[in-house]
Design a protein around this motif. Structure first.
Motif, PDB file in Angstrom:
ATOM      1  N   HIS A  13       0.830  -1.218   0.000  1.00 53.72           N
ATOM      2  CA  HIS A  13       0.000   0.000   0.000  1.00 53.72           C
ATOM      3  C   HIS A  13       0.865   1.268   0.000  1.00 53.72           C
ATOM      4  O   HIS A  13       0.632   2.187  -0.799  1.00 53.72           O
ATOM      5  CB  HIS A  13      -0.930  -0.018   1.217  1.00 53.72           C
ATOM      6  CG  HIS A  13      -1.704   1.233   1.409  1.00 53.72           C
ATOM      7  ND1 HIS A  13      -2.726   1.613   0.562  1.00 53.72           N
ATOM      8  CD2 HIS A  13      -1.587   2.207   2.335  1.00 53.72           C
ATOM      9  CE1 HIS A  13      -3.208   2.768   0.971  1.00 53.72           C
ATOM     10  NE2 HIS A  13      -2.530   3.146   2.043  1.00 53.72           N
ATOM     11  N   ASP A  40      -1.781  -0.181  -4.383  1.00 51.35           N
ATOM     12  CA  ASP A  40      -3.037  -0.430  -3.674  1.00 51.35           C
ATOM     13  C   ASP A  40      -3.775  -1.658  -4.192  1.00 51.35           C
ATOM     14  O   ASP A  40      -4.324  -2.437  -3.407  1.00 51.35           O
ATOM     15  CB  ASP A  40      -3.962   0.788  -3.763  1.00 51.35           C
ATOM     16  CG  ASP A  40      -3.424   1.967  -2.981  1.00 51.35           C
ATOM     17  OD1 ASP A  40      -2.641   1.755  -2.047  1.00 51.35           O
ATOM     18  OD2 ASP A  40      -3.799   3.103  -3.325  1.00 51.35           O
ATOM     19  N   ARG A  41      -3.801  -1.824  -5.493  1.00 57.96           N
ATOM     20  CA  ARG A  41      -4.496  -2.981  -6.070  1.00 57.96           C
ATOM     21  C   ARG A  41      -3.823  -4.285  -5.628  1.00 57.96           C
ATOM     22  O   ARG A  41      -4.494  -5.257  -5.280  1.00 57.96           O
ATOM     23  CB  ARG A  41      -4.522  -2.867  -7.584  1.00 57.96           C
ATOM     24  CG  ARG A  41      -5.337  -3.930  -8.243  1.00 57.96           C
ATOM     25  CD  ARG A  41      -5.478  -3.679  -9.720  1.00 57.96           C
ATOM     26  NE  ARG A  41      -6.307  -4.706 -10.317  1.00 57.96           N
ATOM     27  CZ  ARG A  41      -6.359  -4.961 -11.584  1.00 57.96           C
ATOM     28  NH1 ARG A  41      -5.641  -4.252 -12.432  1.00 57.96           N
ATOM     29  NH2 ARG A  41      -7.123  -5.922 -12.042  1.00 57.96           N
ATOM     30  N   ARG A  62      -4.732  -4.947  -1.969  1.00 56.62           N
ATOM     31  CA  ARG A  62      -6.092  -5.486  -1.826  1.00 56.62           C
ATOM     32  C   ARG A  62      -6.154  -6.940  -2.295  1.00 56.62           C
ATOM     33  O   ARG A  62      -6.810  -7.772  -1.664  1.00 56.62           O
ATOM     34  CB  ARG A  62      -7.086  -4.621  -2.594  1.00 56.62           C
ATOM     35  CG  ARG A  62      -7.367  -3.288  -1.916  1.00 56.62           C
ATOM     36  CD  ARG A  62      -8.554  -2.562  -2.534  1.00 56.62           C
ATOM     37  NE  ARG A  62      -8.386  -2.256  -3.945  1.00 56.62           N
ATOM     38  CZ  ARG A  62      -7.800  -1.165  -4.425  1.00 56.62           C
ATOM     39  NH1 ARG A  62      -7.330  -0.244  -3.586  1.00 56.62           N
ATOM     40  NH2 ARG A  62      -7.689  -0.970  -5.722  1.00 56.62           N
TER      41      ARG A  62
END
Length: 123
Positions: A90, A95-96, A99
């Motif tokens: 992150h 971010d992807r 996640r």
């Protein structure tokens, strides 16, 4: 004659030491071959979840549970590294990937524990 408490600590400590050494080896191997993704921790936590599920399904108890469940799996699996690697993804602007790592870890972890439980329940 050793006390039960000392013997229990020795069993858990032996399993924990073996688990920690195993985690270190898998982590180093995975980091060498896959430096941009935390595959080592994902593999470790999934196989540890499977092991704990199997132990529960097989109704393992006593010394074997202390050695393999509390000791080995406790020293082998790592929630703190999982959280640190998620934060690193992150913080690094991925971010992807963070996640996806969270999703894979939780969903596949539950699946691995369930599969281990089912396999351990087979008699």
């Amino acid at each position: 004659m050793m006390s039960n408490v000392f013997l229990t600590l020795l069993i858990v400590g032996t399993g924990g030491g073996l688990g920690a050494v195993s985690r270190y080896g898998v982590s180093r191997w995975a980091a060498h071959y896959f430096p941009s993704w935390p595959y080592g921790t994902l593999f470790i936590n999934l196989t540890g979840s499977f092991l704990l599920g199997w132990l529960a399904g097989a109704k393992v108890s006593g010394t074997a549970l202390l050695l393999l469940g509390t000791g080995f799996a406790g020293g082998y699996t790592t929630f703190s590294t999982f959280k640190l690697e998620t934060d690193a993804l992150h913080s690094g602007g991925r971010d992807r990937a963070a996640r996806l790592y969270l999703l894979l870890s939780y969903l596949l972890g539950f699946g691995a524990a369930f599969a281990g439980y089912l396999l351990g329940s087979v008699r």
